[in-house]
Design an enzyme around this catalytic site. Sequence first.
Site, PDB file in Angstrom:
ATOM      1  N   TYR A 176       6.184  14.089 -22.405  1.00  0.00           N
ATOM      2  CA  TYR A 176       5.614  14.083 -21.045  1.00  0.00           C
ATOM      3  C   TYR A 176       4.642  12.931 -20.785  1.00  0.00           C
ATOM      4  O   TYR A 176       3.847  12.997 -19.851  1.00  0.00           O
ATOM      5  CB  TYR A 176       4.947  15.427 -20.725  1.00  0.00           C
ATOM      6  CG  TYR A 176       5.877  16.593 -20.873  1.00  0.00           C
ATOM      7  CD1 TYR A 176       6.856  16.842 -19.918  1.00  0.00           C
ATOM      8  CD2 TYR A 176       5.796  17.440 -21.978  1.00  0.00           C
ATOM      9  CE1 TYR A 176       7.729  17.915 -20.053  1.00  0.00           C
ATOM     10  CE2 TYR A 176       6.665  18.513 -22.121  1.00  0.00           C
ATOM     11  CZ  TYR A 176       7.629  18.743 -21.159  1.00  0.00           C
ATOM     12  OH  TYR A 176       8.491  19.798 -21.297  1.00  0.00           O
ATOM     13  N   ALA A 177       4.703  11.880 -21.587  1.00  0.00           N
ATOM     14  CA  ALA A 177       3.815  10.722 -21.401  1.00  0.00           C
ATOM     15  C   ALA A 177       4.356   9.851 -20.271  1.00  0.00           C
ATOM     16  O   ALA A 177       4.977   8.813 -20.495  1.00  0.00           O
ATOM     17  CB  ALA A 177       3.687   9.933 -22.698  1.00  0.00           C
ATOM     18  N   ASN A 178       4.128  10.310 -19.059  1.00  0.00           N
ATOM     19  CA  ASN A 178       4.640   9.646 -17.862  1.00  0.00           C
ATOM     20  C   ASN A 178       3.587   9.710 -16.766  1.00  0.00           C
ATOM     21  O   ASN A 178       2.864  10.695 -16.651  1.00  0.00           O
ATOM     22  CB  ASN A 178       5.903  10.358 -17.347  1.00  0.00           C
ATOM     23  CG  ASN A 178       6.936  10.579 -18.421  1.00  0.00           C
ATOM     24  OD1 ASN A 178       7.454   9.636 -18.994  1.00  0.00           O
ATOM     25  ND2 ASN A 178       7.236  11.845 -18.713  1.00  0.00           N
TER      26      ASN A 178
ATOM     27  N   ASP B 106       7.662   7.398 -20.791  1.00  0.00           N
ATOM     28  CA  ASP B 106       7.984   7.393 -22.205  1.00  0.00           C
ATOM     29  C   ASP B 106       9.447   6.992 -22.390  1.00  0.00           C
ATOM     30  O   ASP B 106      10.168   6.752 -21.419  1.00  0.00           O
ATOM     31  CB  ASP B 106       7.675   8.755 -22.837  1.00  0.00           C
ATOM     32  CG  ASP B 106       8.453   9.917 -22.228  1.00  0.00           C
ATOM     33  OD1 ASP B 106       9.575   9.717 -21.708  1.00  0.00           O
ATOM     34  OD2 ASP B 106       7.943  11.055 -22.282  1.00  0.00           O
TER      35      ASP B 106
ATOM     36  N   HIS C 276       0.834  -1.195   0.000  1.00  0.00           N
ATOM     37  CA  HIS C 276       0.000   0.000   0.000  1.00  0.00           C
ATOM     38  C   HIS C 276       0.872   1.250   0.000  1.00  0.00           C
ATOM     39  O   HIS C 276       1.786   1.367   0.804  1.00  0.00           O
ATOM     40  CB  HIS C 276      -0.928  -0.021   1.217  1.00  0.00           C
ATOM     41  CG  HIS C 276      -1.917   1.082   1.230  1.00  0.00           C
ATOM     42  ND1 HIS C 276      -2.268   1.732   2.374  1.00  0.00           N
ATOM     43  CD2 HIS C 276      -2.635   1.665   0.232  1.00  0.00           C
ATOM     44  CE1 HIS C 276      -3.162   2.662   2.093  1.00  0.00           C
ATOM     45  NE2 HIS C 276      -3.394   2.637   0.794  1.00  0.00           N
TER      46      HIS C 276
END
Length: 139
Positions: free
Chosen positions: A128-130, A28, A20
């Site tokens: 910025y594909a993160n 990217d 948890h």
Amino acid sequence: MKKSALLNSELSYLVATLGHTDEITICDAGLPIPDGVSRIDLALTHGVPSFIETVRVMLSESQIEGAIVATEFAEVSPELYQALVAELQCEEEKTGKVLSLTHVSHEEFKQRTESSKAVVRTGECTPYANVIFQAGVVF
């Protein structure tokens, strides 16, 4: 052979060992991965596998309670950002749990990856594909 969507043994192990609030980063092809953080490199070529495909598979196998993205993601790559938001909304509908979505600067995002349990590198070449997923609980 496994029947579920996730076949990669490293990713299966990662999901099975999440506690948890543990964090994992899906990124990217260009995000710098800090030394000392476990790297699971899925990138084969430009766009393979894609960011959103990887997100879908990870969501199918793990319970999250929140996601963190760079503010720049929504500004510079709005179509892919909206696809991520749609996946998170779909996850909320499936689980009945509300997921938090936090926006930080790209610099803060990169610093935050240092505390990720692992960074999963895709072949995505969209700026910025993160995303950082925060592990939740199934109960």
